[in-house]
Design a protein around this motif. Structure first.
Motif, PDB file in Angstrom:
ATOM      1  N   LEU A  86       7.833   8.541   5.565  1.00 29.04           N
ATOM      2  CA  LEU A  86       6.827   7.525   5.248  1.00 29.04           C
ATOM      3  C   LEU A  86       6.114   7.856   3.928  1.00 29.04           C
ATOM      4  N   GLU A  87       5.833   9.121   3.714  1.00 30.83           N
ATOM      5  CA  GLU A  87       5.236   9.513   2.434  1.00 30.83           C
ATOM      6  C   GLU A  87       6.154   9.146   1.266  1.00 30.83           C
ATOM      7  N   LEU A  88       7.422   9.502   1.415  1.00 30.03           N
ATOM      8  CA  LEU A  88       8.373   9.201   0.337  1.00 30.03           C
ATOM      9  C   LEU A  88       8.451   7.694   0.105  1.00 30.03           C
ATOM     10  N   VAL A 130       0.521   7.185  -6.140  1.00 33.46           N
ATOM     11  CA  VAL A 130       1.343   7.957  -7.062  1.00 33.46           C
ATOM     12  C   VAL A 130       0.465   8.516  -8.169  1.00 33.46           C
ATOM     13  N   MET A 156      -4.586  -0.786  14.068  1.00 30.98           N
ATOM     14  CA  MET A 156      -3.313  -0.404  14.684  1.00 30.98           C
ATOM     15  C   MET A 156      -3.187  -0.903  16.115  1.00 30.98           C
ATOM     16  N   GLU A 209       6.905  11.520   9.216  1.00 29.36           N
ATOM     17  CA  GLU A 209       5.770  11.531   8.293  1.00 29.36           C
ATOM     18  C   GLU A 209       6.249  11.695   6.861  1.00 29.36           C
ATOM     19  N   ARG A 210       7.177  12.599   6.688  1.00 25.95           N
ATOM     20  CA  ARG A 210       7.654  12.819   5.329  1.00 25.95           C
ATOM     21  C   ARG A 210       8.373  11.585   4.783  1.00 25.95           C
ATOM     22  N   ARG A 254       6.274  -2.997   7.142  1.00 25.66           N
ATOM     23  CA  ARG A 254       7.027  -1.809   7.566  1.00 25.66           C
ATOM     24  C   ARG A 254       6.163  -0.554   7.544  1.00 25.66           C
ATOM     25  N   ILE A 255       5.351  -0.429   6.522  1.00 20.87           N
ATOM     26  CA  ILE A 255       4.471   0.744   6.456  1.00 20.87           C
ATOM     27  C   ILE A 255       3.525   0.743   7.650  1.00 20.87           C
ATOM     28  N   ALA A 256       2.985  -0.421   7.973  1.00 21.99           N
ATOM     29  CA  ALA A 256       2.064  -0.495   9.111  1.00 21.99           C
ATOM     30  C   ALA A 256       2.798  -0.191  10.418  1.00 21.99           C
ATOM     31  N   ARG A 285      -1.734  -5.689   9.550  1.00 20.15           N
ATOM     32  CA  ARG A 285      -0.701  -4.795   9.016  1.00 20.15           C
ATOM     33  C   ARG A 285      -0.957  -4.504   7.543  1.00 20.15           C
ATOM     34  N   GLN A 291       7.676  15.993  -3.896  1.00 20.01           N
ATOM     35  CA  GLN A 291       7.996  15.242  -2.697  1.00 20.01           C
ATOM     36  C   GLN A 291       7.104  15.563  -1.506  1.00 20.01           C
ATOM     37  N   ARG A 294       3.358   3.554  10.561  1.00 22.63           N
ATOM     38  CA  ARG A 294       2.152   4.329  10.884  1.00 22.63           C
ATOM     39  C   ARG A 294       1.821   4.186  12.372  1.00 22.63           C
ATOM     40  N   GLU A 337      -2.621   3.413   4.085  1.00 24.42           N
ATOM     41  CA  GLU A 337      -1.520   4.373   3.987  1.00 24.42           C
ATOM     42  C   GLU A 337      -1.072   4.543   2.532  1.00 24.42           C
ATOM     43  N   LEU A 338      -0.963   3.439   1.835  1.00 20.06           N
ATOM     44  CA  LEU A 338      -0.539   3.515   0.433  1.00 20.06           C
ATOM     45  C   LEU A 338      -1.561   4.302  -0.380  1.00 20.06           C
ATOM     46  N   HIS A 388      -1.116   7.924  -0.306  1.00 20.58           N
ATOM     47  CA  HIS A 388       0.023   8.462  -1.063  1.00 20.58           C
ATOM     48  C   HIS A 388       0.130   7.803  -2.430  1.00 20.58           C
ATOM     49  N   ILE A 442      -3.612  -1.842   7.433  1.00 22.36           N
ATOM     50  CA  ILE A 442      -3.080  -0.511   7.751  1.00 22.36           C
ATOM     51  C   ILE A 442      -2.273   0.025   6.574  1.00 22.36           C
ATOM     52  N   ALA A 443      -1.456  -0.843   6.009  1.00 22.25           N
ATOM     53  CA  ALA A 443      -0.579  -0.412   4.918  1.00 22.25           C
ATOM     54  C   ALA A 443      -1.382   0.011   3.701  1.00 22.25           C
ATOM     55  N   CYS A 462       6.122   5.448   0.703  1.00 19.31           N
ATOM     56  CA  CYS A 462       4.889   4.971   0.052  1.00 19.31           C
ATOM     57  C   CYS A 462       4.875   5.316  -1.434  1.00 19.31           C
ATOM     58  N   ARG A 463       5.343   6.495  -1.762  1.00 23.12           N
ATOM     59  CA  ARG A 463       5.358   6.857  -3.179  1.00 23.12           C
ATOM     60  C   ARG A 463       6.357   6.008  -3.948  1.00 23.12           C
TER      61      ARG A 463
END
Lengths: 414, 414, 414, 414
Positions: A279-281, D406, D341, A276-277, A305-307, D393, D412, A310, D400-401, D404, D396-397, A283-284
């Motif tokens: 993926l967060e990094l 910015v 998903m 999870e961490r 990749r993000i999908a 995808r 972090q 997840r 997710e984006l 997170h 989903i992405a 995404c940021r």
């Protein structure tokens, strides 16, 4: 199969998250700086003062020994399913579990002593471990044999009067580099002529016993993980009283089976937090950087990749929860298929996602400026530790094949 | 497209292989022991005396600067295709290329100076580099921008009278950790208002120039690669004479394009050697170990991987040879598609095979007892260094799409 | 290892390409329409008149039997390396090889007869096959055993006076659906007590021999491939004269080994052509369609795939050329590793690229409106035909393991 | 998040399984024989009499319209979570869902009519659909545009007095080949000038309306799926009364969003059943066949695949249950991430496992003698149907984006 959090667990989860945010996430740089200062001063194997101070705080907050299952000694213990969301939070930072006295290999060792130890063994070793005063090691893996096959273990434990004499070589003895490490559980052979799974025994060996010698730290992709360490240890004519055997001679394999289930699921819970961490990094980062005129986040290769990440995290978490629920309700033995599954699934899942996060970070991803390279190594190593993926896959496959064994006269829906 | 070795190359190859076997393979443990001793003594950044002694031997045997293409200065130079089998041998051991003065980033820097340097620049820097007396660095990547897009480069190079004044931050400056490193080629912007690819220039900066400060070594998955190192460097008010510009103001991008092609193919050649070695180690290991009653080599999961590895190595080698042949016969620009392809193919191929070799070795695979963990890191990093895979894939795809651009009235076969 | 085309081959290639463009690519719709009309009229198993007319044209142009290796009978024959670029062109359209009398299984059967046939066998069967007047089948695979292990073959060939009596069941007998199919080469067991690889023989069986009965067409992912067909055939008390044995009793395995090498490499060459075509279609499609406001070609997920596809095709082609060169210069036996490699590499490569092309086309990709679905099925099937991937991977791995067999006293570089 | 079965659902599950075993699994060969007989007799598009007889039986048993969610009209309806284990059983055999009146596209169409239809629309179309007397089609996809982007839809629906006049081309109109198909829901544009998502409307078009012409069946990898069929349909000057619009002009996109969620999750549930069946067949096959002296099941490459398959199925099932639970408790819109998903996960999962099962079966796997080839095609097609994986995808992405995004001053751990 109910994965909802009870109010008790939800409250604990929020409390833990708040503690984590305030004391751990906020202190990552400080912890790294302390470790670097220690190393530059030539004393890399010194425990972190920062971490010790946080341990005291965590204990005050009641965030202590959360891993412990319910028992007579621990009436407030949590089930595996209840512990899962807490363990996941701790997994985000490699040194976080120790703050809560929830770090391997101590957790597994404490469970062994709690379940199988004599009152004397518990008084001498379990109590200070539960108090976070000492640390411990688990000496299983040997450099010269495929140790995933426990029958290969060569370390000898020979009875001599009221003592056992131990001779062998162990490595990847994690935690044995820590000066606070006071005792090791050593797996060895007491009877090479017994049935395959009754040859092994486990004995408690104080780290300062003569003949036990730490040869060197084994590195893992360049990390020595000081002050924890993964040590290469020689045992030559190491003598301990027979009272140090756990559960009895020939019970080593049985203990190992019982010990490894919870240990494995804890690893998986932590890996989910780690993924999870990552993926967060990721995404940021892709939202913060521009390449060839647009944010990296606008390139659809990253959407893919993000999908995928997840989807993989969600699935691995659900499977881990199911395995925890099975362990809680049907027992570790009935849950062995599920435990093997998450042991295969979680490290690979985390490895892949962390690898993508590294790729998104460019050079920073492989450097000490993000937690990603170390996270990768940790996930990668868990495809080997506690048995390589291949061994667990064979176990899963054999259960499946047995389910569909070919019998006479059965059709396609059997 | 003839990939056979000429008699000249075959003789060189045999000579190099013999030297490698006698002086490098046989000295791996000694080299590691020397490095460990240095580190334990607190002087990890000291060059290896063993390596220096082997350099002298290699030079005596004429196994020196083999990477250099034919030119007026180097009438005996080899083509890329001729160099390939030699470079592959060197790739088996990470410190081997330096023995033959064939290690990055010096090779690329020497090529730049050879091709674009003024006689004065060549006398001062190229000659001692060719003699192996000094080493050099290439300061391109910056921590704050996606450096794969060269137009992002932020380091400023400002003309001030007869000097340039340089201000910026560079990292992953490989080789800059070595005390023998005497000069850096620095990429920066001389004119932010020029056309996108004419803003950059390259200047030579002696490492002892005031204002150039090495902040720290950047680690790569826990390795600092001392004494070579990948340094984080600050340039503040660094002043060099205008004669230090290479080729002229605004030519930096052009030089980079020319420099990176050969550098990339050398990396790929070495990776093929590295992958071959990993596969050898894998094959030996699975034949030497027994698990659950039979040699690991008898499990067909390993047959699958060994076969995939052999197929992948063969294909990557052939594609690398084709790219070399294209560079030799059609020029680096015409070969840019092929160079991009091997840059994508070789690191991933090596990474995967090394990962399997690690898995076959269990704990030993991630430890310092095999060369595999470090090899993995090296392959992994090359999926980022000189541009991440994603950037090269876009380049390949654009060439392909252009080939099949949709025009009016065309059917399915174009 | 010179992969350049000789002027002779380059001229042939251009001539073939021109013929292909004019007569085959331009006639794809007409061919499909003819087949559909036949099917709708209830006579799907009728050969194509269009194809017959193109055969005549191809023969006139000298584009005939190009697959044949040089021999006394065929002084103008091509090497495998020379044939490769021609075969690749033919591979773009499934029915194209037959136009040039270069289609399986006739090519393999002709090679067997050319190399091992008696003059009488050649006069009766080889000559009309070379003339394209009849077609043939190869009856090897059996439904009831894992036929990739030739020792499993159960079909019995029993001597009875001057005859052999054949009893067995064969399927995936490709080409046996064609009414022009006049003869089958049947693999069976003449001596179940002989050494494992001397039990099998091959005999020629005219398709109209009593007792040979076509039970049904086997479909492949829904395609029956009429009028060619992959037939399920029963042989019951099928009697042929002893003169119909090829090369002699017990030589069946030996012939199979010799026959399958060229057959496999031809499949791979064709797959490369097929993959090239799929990539072209993909590139055109993504440039022609718009989704969510921009051309699909501008989404970087497609750049990733296009680049991977180009890299994979290039590598597979080079490996196929190397295998061809090995067969030409060192013989089919020495090249068995390379042949196994391309047999593993090419179908998977093509399968993956075609799958991406399908994905790029949406519904059209799985439909009859593009050649992609059928192309996919053809690539997929070749991961099974002539031995599943797993069997070839074991063969490759065993060669590799033997190369690195563990011997005493060897270090890491062997 | 409780995935346990209630007693009601468990009883239904057992009842359904028993019916399935007795009437469906046992009749697979009979069903295939009937279809083949129809085809050989030139009437492939005739509905199965066997299936009709089973429908009557299922209805008697109360195993009817199980897909229907609870509503005023259907007080006994099931939640998505309750339906999941039932739908999974049906997924094992392609024609099974129709037996229970639970097959696409009727299910989705019935839901639309149930939720949005006028009483008159319900009386005319919903009642006979619920009774299994007629069938229906959903005309959405168009051959000329990327239909996954609904704004691309080109079919025109023009108001003319009290009628709509429809002009367009639709394909992959599944079920429209069935002579019992009486009505189609047609998606088209009523107002090209409205906001992007208010241009579309859905209207009910009786299949016998003049101007609606079925051009041909579209094949899917060689299957025409008669008598169901995926038809290519022309609509020219098709006139229907304005009362036939569903919900109102400009509401088409909104209906589509609502309709597709349940449809997608049903597909995924069925795919899980299909994957389970493929894994069973695989396990039986490898235990039944011998190659090179031992059962195929003893080769560890199959252990790898079986274990991967089991892990993948378990995970996909849990994720599907979570999505169902989200839909039930938070609504389809809140569950859109989870629906996307599983739409990505389940088809790929099933595709991969079925592909392995095919590989384990050799030629039989691609033939009509196992259900695997058709199962593969069904899973593969679902990577395109209802939107290609790439589109889901991205969805989903983006979720997710956004999570997170910015922002200033965040560290972090966010």
């Amino acid at each position: 199969m109910d994965f909802s959090h009870s109010p008790k667990v939800e409250a604990l989860r929020q409390q833990l998250q708040a503690f984590f945010d305030e004391h751990i996430a906020a202190n990552e740089d400080a912890h790294a700086a302390e470790a670097l200062a220690h190393r530059d001063a030539g004393r890399a194997w010194t425990p972190s003062a920062l971490l010790e101070s946080l341990k005291a705080k965590a204990r005050e907050h009641g965030l202590w020994n959360l891993f412990l299952p319910q028992s007579a000694r621990v009436p407030t213990g949590l089930t595996n399913l209840e512990y899962a969301p807490l363990c996941e939070i701790m997994g985000r930072v490699p040194w976080a579990p120790e703050v809560f006295n929830c770090s391997a290999p101590d957790t597994g060792n404490m469970e062994v002593l709690e379940r199988y130890g004599t009152p004397a063994q518990q008084a001498r070793w379990l109590d200070p471990l539960l108090a976070g005063e000492i640390r411990s090691a688990f000496l299983m893996t040997e450099p010269d044999v495929a140790s995933s096959d426990a029958t290969n273990i060569a370390c000898s434990i020979r009875r001599d009067g009221d003592s056992y004499i131990i001779d062998g070589r162990k490595w990847f003895s994690s935690g044995a580099g820590d000066p606070r490490c006071a005792v090791a559980i050593v797996m060895g052979k007491t009877d090479a002529d017994a049935a395959a799974h009754q040859q092994q025994s486990m004995v408690l060996v104080p780290m300062d016993t003569p003949g036990l010698r730490i040869l060197r730290p084994v590195t893992v992709f360049g990390y020595d993980d000081a002050p924890h360490g993964h040590m290469d240890i020689e045992l030559r004519d190491v003598r301990v009283p027979v009272e140090n055997v756990i559960l009895g001679e020939g019970r080593g394999f049985e203990i190992a089976q019982g010990r490894l289930g919870p240990g494995r699921i804890h690893h998986c819970m932590r890996l989910i937090g780690l993924a999870e961490r990552a993926l967060e990094l990721l995404c940021r980062r892709v939202q913060a950087r521009v390449a060839f005129g647009k944010p990296i986040a606008s390139y659809s290769v990253w959407h893919e990749r993000i999908a995928e990440a997840r989807c993989a995290i969600e699935q691995a978490r659900l499977l881990t929860l199911k395995a925890a629920w099975m362990m809680d309700t049907a027992g570790n033995k009935a849950a062995r298929g599920e435990i093997a599954m998450i042991k295969v699934v979680a490290p690979s899942m985390a490895e892949r996602i962390i690898d993508w996060a590294i790729q998104a970070h460019g050079g920073a991803g492989v450097s000490q400026d993000t937690p990603l390279a170390q996270a990768y190594v940790s996930a990668r190593s868990l495809r080997l530790a506690d048995g390589p993926d291949e061994v667990h896959r064979v176990a899963i496959a054999k259960l499946e094949l047995a389910r569909h064994a070919v019998r006479e006269g059965r059709g396609q829906h059997g």
